[in-house]
Design a protein around this motif. Structure first.
Motif, mmCIF file in Angstrom:
data_model
loop_
_atom_site.group_PDB
_atom_site.id
_atom_site.type_symbol
_atom_site.label_atom_id
_atom_site.label_comp_id
_atom_site.label_asym_id
_atom_site.label_seq_id
_atom_site.Cartn_x
_atom_site.Cartn_y
_atom_site.Cartn_z
ATOM 1 N N VAL A 1 -83.789 -62.336 8.035
ATOM 2 C CA VAL A 1 -85.156 -62.843 8.173
ATOM 3 C C VAL A 1 -85.136 -64.310 8.594
ATOM 4 C CG1 VAL A 1 -87.227 -63.468 6.873
ATOM 5 C CG2 VAL A 1 -86.230 -61.195 6.601
ATOM 6 N N ASN B 1 -86.106 -65.533 12.348
ATOM 7 C CA ASN B 1 -87.459 -66.051 12.150
ATOM 8 C C ASN B 1 -88.494 -64.925 12.101
ATOM 9 O OD1 ASN B 1 -89.346 -68.116 11.761
ATOM 10 N ND2 ASN B 1 -89.780 -68.264 13.963
ATOM 11 N N LEU B 2 -88.248 -63.969 11.215
ATOM 12 C CA LEU B 2 -89.114 -62.799 11.110
ATOM 13 C C LEU B 2 -90.233 -63.021 10.098
ATOM 14 C CD1 LEU B 2 -86.351 -60.032 11.060
ATOM 15 C CD2 LEU B 2 -87.658 -60.837 13.020
ATOM 16 N N ASP B 3 -91.356 -62.419 10.354
ATOM 17 C CA ASP B 3 -92.515 -62.477 9.450
ATOM 18 C C ASP B 3 -92.417 -61.305 8.472
ATOM 19 O OD1 ASP B 3 -95.028 -62.230 8.214
ATOM 20 O OD2 ASP B 3 -96.049 -63.110 9.937
ATOM 21 N N GLU C 1 -94.192 -60.394 5.785
ATOM 22 C CA GLU C 1 -95.437 -59.689 5.493
ATOM 23 C C GLU C 1 -95.823 -58.763 6.641
ATOM 24 O OE1 GLU C 1 -98.540 -62.343 4.393
ATOM 25 O OE2 GLU C 1 -97.494 -63.112 2.620
ATOM 26 N N LYS C 2 -95.629 -59.229 7.863
ATOM 27 C CA LYS C 2 -95.946 -58.396 9.024
ATOM 28 C C LYS C 2 -95.003 -57.202 9.099
ATOM 29 C CE LYS C 2 -96.511 -58.594 14.050
ATOM 30 N NZ LYS C 2 -96.413 -59.460 15.253
#
Length: 354
Positions: A95, A99-101, A103-104
């Protein structure tokens, strides 16, 4: 100071991140040669040097090491092995790296799960057998289906063997009286199973369809270690699958090779374990397993550490990887079998939710 471990949906993460991205993160792209739907190169995990010992399937997004590691898996498993961390920490590292979201990711996975459930329900309704309206004067005909061809089922037995539930072999294999009773084991002194420990095998309707006979200790040269009844189709059954499906859905399904692997793991509290009764998986066995699992399930493949087991687990991984989250367990010791695991080793492998 301890690091905060956030919840990340593993299924969403392995869809969002490709193996090519992970290899690039480690600066390994140039070491791998592209092929038809694959990348090949030296194994980064055990620092191998052979150019074809490590292979990545691009379409399926998983990897295999055919050399010292003797295992394979998805992007999460790869990062976990490279960083020497557990899967949860590997997920959190990915993550950050990409740079992953979170919650999305989790929300998309939840929507996909609901959509998949709706699609499955719709397909089930559409595929339900229907009987056409009768035509005057026409003779009834058998309906044709488009179901894939699978092995013929074993017919339920019309008898139950009379077995002695006490025998020195049970203690020799480390089985408790409770386990012997749970699995219906017993010594048989008549018929084709005479002189053997009989192991009952049930189908998905809980019907007794056969017995496997294990010769206690080392058999005489002219006798095989195991015997199955004439005409019994091993490829049509998955040992203890009917019992395993009653365990909590969130528990992983453990797939092993042999009867005694299942029994010993059951004794150690790992009750959702089944056996293929060998190191290969038939089309029917695959169908049975996918019937009781889905894309949100976890399957752990844990075969014997020998050539047959290594070949078999790669095949099972490749066939089930697109249908569930599949994890492969490899052992360091050659010829090690799951039934040899201690309670501590089982705990370290995280075979069940804590």
């Amino acid at each position: 100071m301890s690091k905060t471990i956030r919840f990340v949906d593993f299924r969403a993460l392995k869809t969002a991140v490709k193996m090519e991205q992970v290899l690039a993160h480690y600066g390994l792209t140039e070491q791998f040669k592209p092929g038809k739907d694959c990348l090949s190169g030296p194994c980064p995990i055990h620092k191998g040097t052979h150019s074809t010992q490590f292979r990545v399937s691009i379409s399926k997004n998983f990897w295999n090491c055919f050399s010292d590691c003797h295992c394979g898996g998805n992007v999460l498993d790869f990062v976990a092995k490279m960083e020497k961390v557990d899967t949860n920490e590997a997920a959190n590292l990915m993550v950050e790296w990409f740079n992953l979201d979170i919650e999305k990711l989790n929300a998309e996975s939840e929507r996909a799960k609901h959509q998949s459930n709706r699609n499955r329900e719709s397909a089930s309704k559409q595929n339900a057998p229907t009987r056409p309206a009768p035509v005057a004067g026409a003779k009834p005909t058998a309906s044709k289906t488009s179901e894939p061809k699978v092995s013929e089922p074993n017919k339920p037995l019309g008898f139950v063997l009379k077995l002695a539930n006490q025998h020195p072999y049970f203690a020799e294999r480390g089985l408790t009286p409770e386990t012997v009773a749970e699995f219906g084991l017993g010594f048989c002194d008549k018929g084709v199973m005479s002189g053997r420990i009989a192991i009952p095998i049930h189908n998905m309707d809980s019907k007794l369809v056969g017995y496997a006979g294990r010769w206690p200790a080392k058999p005489p040269e002219e006798r095989p270690k195991y015997r199955l009844p004439d005409g019994f189709k091993k490829a049509s059954e998955v040992y203890r699958l009917v019992q395993a499906q009653r365990e909590p859905e969130e528990y992983p399904l453990i797939i092993v090779e042999g009867f005694f692997d299942v029994m010993k793991l059951w004794q150690l509290g790992i009750r959702k374990t089944v056996a293929l009764m060998g190191s290969s998986m038939s089309a029917t066995q695959e169908q049975l397993i996918t019937r009781v699992t889905n894309e949100n399930s976890t399957i752990i493949v844990m075969f014997d550490e020998d050539d047959a087991g290594r070949t078999g687990r790669v095949e099972v991984l490749q066939r089930l990887a697109t249908k569930a989250y599949v994890r492969v367990v490899a052992f360091e010791e050659e010829e090690f079998q799951p039934e040899q695991l201690t309670a501590k080793q089982v705990a370290d492998l995280h075979l069940a939710p804590e």
